[in-house]
Motif scaffolding. Sequence first.
Motif, PDB file in Angstrom:
ATOM      1  N   ASP A   1       2.441   4.738   1.134  1.00 30.08           N
ATOM      2  CA  ASP A   1       2.650   5.343   2.330  1.00 30.08           C
ATOM      3  C   ASP A   1       2.061   6.815   2.223  1.00 30.08           C
ATOM      4  O   ASP A   1       2.419   7.608   1.519  1.00 30.08           O
ATOM      5  CB  ASP A   1       4.089   5.394   2.558  1.00 30.08           C
ATOM      6  CG  ASP A   1       4.407   6.110   4.168  1.00 30.08           C
ATOM      7  OD1 ASP A   1       3.511   6.337   4.771  1.00 30.08           O
ATOM      8  OD2 ASP A   1       5.558   6.264   4.233  1.00 30.08           O
ATOM      9  N   LEU A   2       0.871   7.094   3.288  1.00 31.78           N
ATOM     10  CA  LEU A   2       0.346   8.047   3.022  1.00 31.78           C
ATOM     11  C   LEU A   2       0.351   9.092   4.403  1.00 31.78           C
ATOM     12  O   LEU A   2      -0.331   9.817   4.726  1.00 31.78           O
ATOM     13  CB  LEU A   2      -1.338   7.896   2.743  1.00 31.78           C
ATOM     14  CG  LEU A   2      -1.611   7.622   1.452  1.00 31.78           C
ATOM     15  CD1 LEU A   2      -3.244   7.071   1.302  1.00 31.78           C
ATOM     16  CD2 LEU A   2      -1.331   8.297   0.425  1.00 31.78           C
ATOM     17  N   SER A   3       1.353   8.423   5.173  1.00 33.89           N
ATOM     18  CA  SER A   3       1.745   9.209   6.420  1.00 33.89           C
ATOM     19  C   SER A   3       1.945  10.580   6.150  1.00 33.89           C
ATOM     20  O   SER A   3       2.771  10.865   5.506  1.00 33.89           O
ATOM     21  CB  SER A   3       2.650   8.605   7.208  1.00 33.89           C
ATOM     22  OG  SER A   3       3.785   8.350   6.501  1.00 33.89           O
ATOM     23  N   ASN A   4       1.669  11.516   7.036  1.00 37.19           N
ATOM     24  CA  ASN A   4       1.793  12.824   6.530  1.00 37.19           C
ATOM     25  C   ASN A   4       1.406  13.649   5.175  1.00 37.19           C
ATOM     26  O   ASN A   4       2.021  14.687   5.052  1.00 37.19           O
ATOM     27  CB  ASN A   4       3.253  13.319   7.116  1.00 37.19           C
ATOM     28  CG  ASN A   4       3.561  12.822   8.202  1.00 37.19           C
ATOM     29  OD1 ASN A   4       2.801  13.028   9.412  1.00 37.19           O
ATOM     30  ND2 ASN A   4       4.798  11.995   8.443  1.00 37.19           N
ATOM     31  N   ILE A   5       0.559  13.065   4.375  1.00 35.22           N
ATOM     32  CA  ILE A   5       0.321  13.250   3.115  1.00 35.22           C
ATOM     33  C   ILE A   5      -1.008  14.095   3.192  1.00 35.22           C
ATOM     34  O   ILE A   5      -2.055  13.472   4.078  1.00 35.22           O
ATOM     35  CB  ILE A   5       0.138  12.152   2.194  1.00 35.22           C
ATOM     36  CG1 ILE A   5       1.627  11.593   1.859  1.00 35.22           C
ATOM     37  CG2 ILE A   5      -0.473  12.533   0.887  1.00 35.22           C
ATOM     38  CD1 ILE A   5       2.559  12.531   1.135  1.00 35.22           C
ATOM     39  N   LYS A   6      -1.266  15.202   2.684  1.00 38.21           N
ATOM     40  CA  LYS A   6      -2.317  16.099   2.355  1.00 38.21           C
ATOM     41  C   LYS A   6      -2.908  16.102   1.200  1.00 38.21           C
ATOM     42  O   LYS A   6      -4.100  16.156   0.850  1.00 38.21           O
ATOM     43  CB  LYS A   6      -2.112  17.206   3.027  1.00 38.21           C
ATOM     44  CG  LYS A   6      -1.740  17.112   4.463  1.00 38.21           C
ATOM     45  CD  LYS A   6      -1.879  18.662   5.302  1.00 38.21           C
ATOM     46  CE  LYS A   6      -1.574  18.698   6.699  1.00 38.21           C
ATOM     47  NZ  LYS A   6      -1.570  20.082   7.274  1.00 38.21           N
TER      48      LYS A   6
ATOM     49  N   LYS B   1       7.146  13.779  -2.404  1.00 36.58           N
ATOM     50  CA  LYS B   1       7.333  12.404  -2.208  1.00 36.58           C
ATOM     51  C   LYS B   1       6.620  11.953  -3.213  1.00 36.58           C
ATOM     52  O   LYS B   1       5.833  12.330  -4.017  1.00 36.58           O
ATOM     53  CB  LYS B   1       6.377  12.382  -0.763  1.00 36.58           C
ATOM     54  CG  LYS B   1       7.017  12.921   0.392  1.00 36.58           C
ATOM     55  CD  LYS B   1       6.421  12.289   1.569  1.00 36.58           C
ATOM     56  CE  LYS B   1       6.973  12.901   2.870  1.00 36.58           C
ATOM     57  NZ  LYS B   1       6.338  12.523   4.108  1.00 36.58           N
TER      58      LYS B   1
ATOM     59  N   ASN C   1     -10.553  12.584   1.550  1.00 37.69           N
ATOM     60  CA  ASN C   1      -9.559  12.773   2.819  1.00 37.69           C
ATOM     61  C   ASN C   1      -8.309  13.420   2.202  1.00 37.69           C
ATOM     62  O   ASN C   1      -7.547  14.073   3.166  1.00 37.69           O
ATOM     63  CB  ASN C   1      -9.078  11.349   3.239  1.00 37.69           C
ATOM     64  CG  ASN C   1     -10.228  10.509   3.985  1.00 37.69           C
ATOM     65  OD1 ASN C   1     -10.982  11.353   4.951  1.00 37.69           O
ATOM     66  ND2 ASN C   1     -10.692   9.378   3.615  1.00 37.69           N
ATOM     67  N   TYR C   2      -8.274  13.603   0.877  1.00 38.48           N
ATOM     68  CA  TYR C   2      -7.007  14.279   0.439  1.00 38.48           C
ATOM     69  C   TYR C   2      -7.265  15.280  -0.587  1.00 38.48           C
ATOM     70  O   TYR C   2      -8.309  15.228  -1.273  1.00 38.48           O
ATOM     71  CB  TYR C   2      -5.872  13.427  -0.409  1.00 38.48           C
ATOM     72  CG  TYR C   2      -5.644  12.137   0.682  1.00 38.48           C
ATOM     73  CD1 TYR C   2      -4.489  12.147   1.631  1.00 38.48           C
ATOM     74  CD2 TYR C   2      -6.233  10.931   0.868  1.00 38.48           C
ATOM     75  CE1 TYR C   2      -4.215  11.449   2.562  1.00 38.48           C
ATOM     76  CE2 TYR C   2      -5.966   9.864   1.557  1.00 38.48           C
ATOM     77  CZ  TYR C   2      -4.992  10.155   2.544  1.00 38.48           C
ATOM     78  OH  TYR C   2      -4.603   9.233   3.341  1.00 38.48           O
TER      79      TYR C   2
ATOM     80  N   GLU D   1       4.231  17.318   1.936  1.00 37.79           N
ATOM     81  CA  GLU D   1       2.947  16.916   2.495  1.00 37.79           C
ATOM     82  C   GLU D   1       2.143  16.238   1.159  1.00 37.79           C
ATOM     83  O   GLU D   1       1.134  16.073   1.231  1.00 37.79           O
ATOM     84  CB  GLU D   1       2.185  17.877   2.819  1.00 37.79           C
ATOM     85  CG  GLU D   1       2.593  18.586   4.309  1.00 37.79           C
ATOM     86  CD  GLU D   1       1.963  19.573   4.558  1.00 37.79           C
ATOM     87  OE1 GLU D   1       2.110  19.999   5.911  1.00 37.79           O
ATOM     88  OE2 GLU D   1       0.924  20.300   3.983  1.00 37.79           O
TER      89      GLU D   1
ATOM     90  N   LYS E   1       0.762  -1.253  -0.015  1.00 40.04           N
ATOM     91  CA  LYS E   1      -0.003  -0.068  -0.026  1.00 40.04           C
ATOM     92  C   LYS E   1       0.924   1.360   0.041  1.00 40.04           C
ATOM     93  O   LYS E   1       1.866   1.223   0.750  1.00 40.04           O
ATOM     94  CB  LYS E   1      -0.850   0.112   1.193  1.00 40.04           C
ATOM     95  CG  LYS E   1      -1.927  -0.976   1.259  1.00 40.04           C
ATOM     96  CD  LYS E   1      -3.024  -0.682   0.112  1.00 40.04           C
ATOM     97  CE  LYS E   1      -4.298  -1.808   0.088  1.00 40.04           C
ATOM     98  NZ  LYS E   1      -5.290  -1.131  -0.752  1.00 40.04           N
TER      99      LYS E   1
END
Length: 207
Positions: free
Chosen positions: A4-9, A193, A108-109, A173, A2
């Motif tokens: 990596d969506l940590s700290n992704i806006k 990223k 969510n994004y 982000e 999957k």
Amino acid sequence: MKADLSNIKNIIFDMGRVLLNLDFDASIKAFQKLGSKGEVLDHKNAYADPVFYNFEVGEITPAEFRAGIRRLLNNEELTDKQIDDAWYAMLLDIPGYRVKKVQELKKNYNIYLFSNTNQIHIDRLLIEFKAAHGIDFPDLFKAVYYSHEIHDRKPEISSFEKVIVLSGVKPEETLFVDDLEKNVLAAQKAGLKTLWLKQNMEMAELF
């Protein structure tokens, strides 16, 4: 695996082979049927003529592009429709499951699109997408950035810097998703990223 969506806006999607199925050979074959001779539009040197680059960064109009194709194919009798149909042949479909995945992510994004493309492709794609899915393609995104409109293209680092400024996102982000390694590497140099969608990987399964 999957993403990596940590700290992704924010997520910036490429279009071709990420959302849109493509077959570059289809346009090569279509052009060859219209009169291509020699190696101008064969599989090895396809799209090498400057007319393709110039059209993709919006430096020439559709009419000038068509004139360039007539020159390349040595056939002044070709109609605009014949050229447009051959050029569009590479664009296949945007499957419904990918549309649904983008709609889910949008909850969510902030979702953006950045595509190397051109006016002939986009004009028809917008019509066909609306007919297939009942919604307007740009409505899937907070904003869309097409190379021919921003007059810059991947993998130029300047193109990513331009999209960052236009969108107002913070690179740290923001996740950029593309199927070409050279584009991913350039995006990293611009501070984004990245997720490299390698062959046989499916976008909808990674989120």
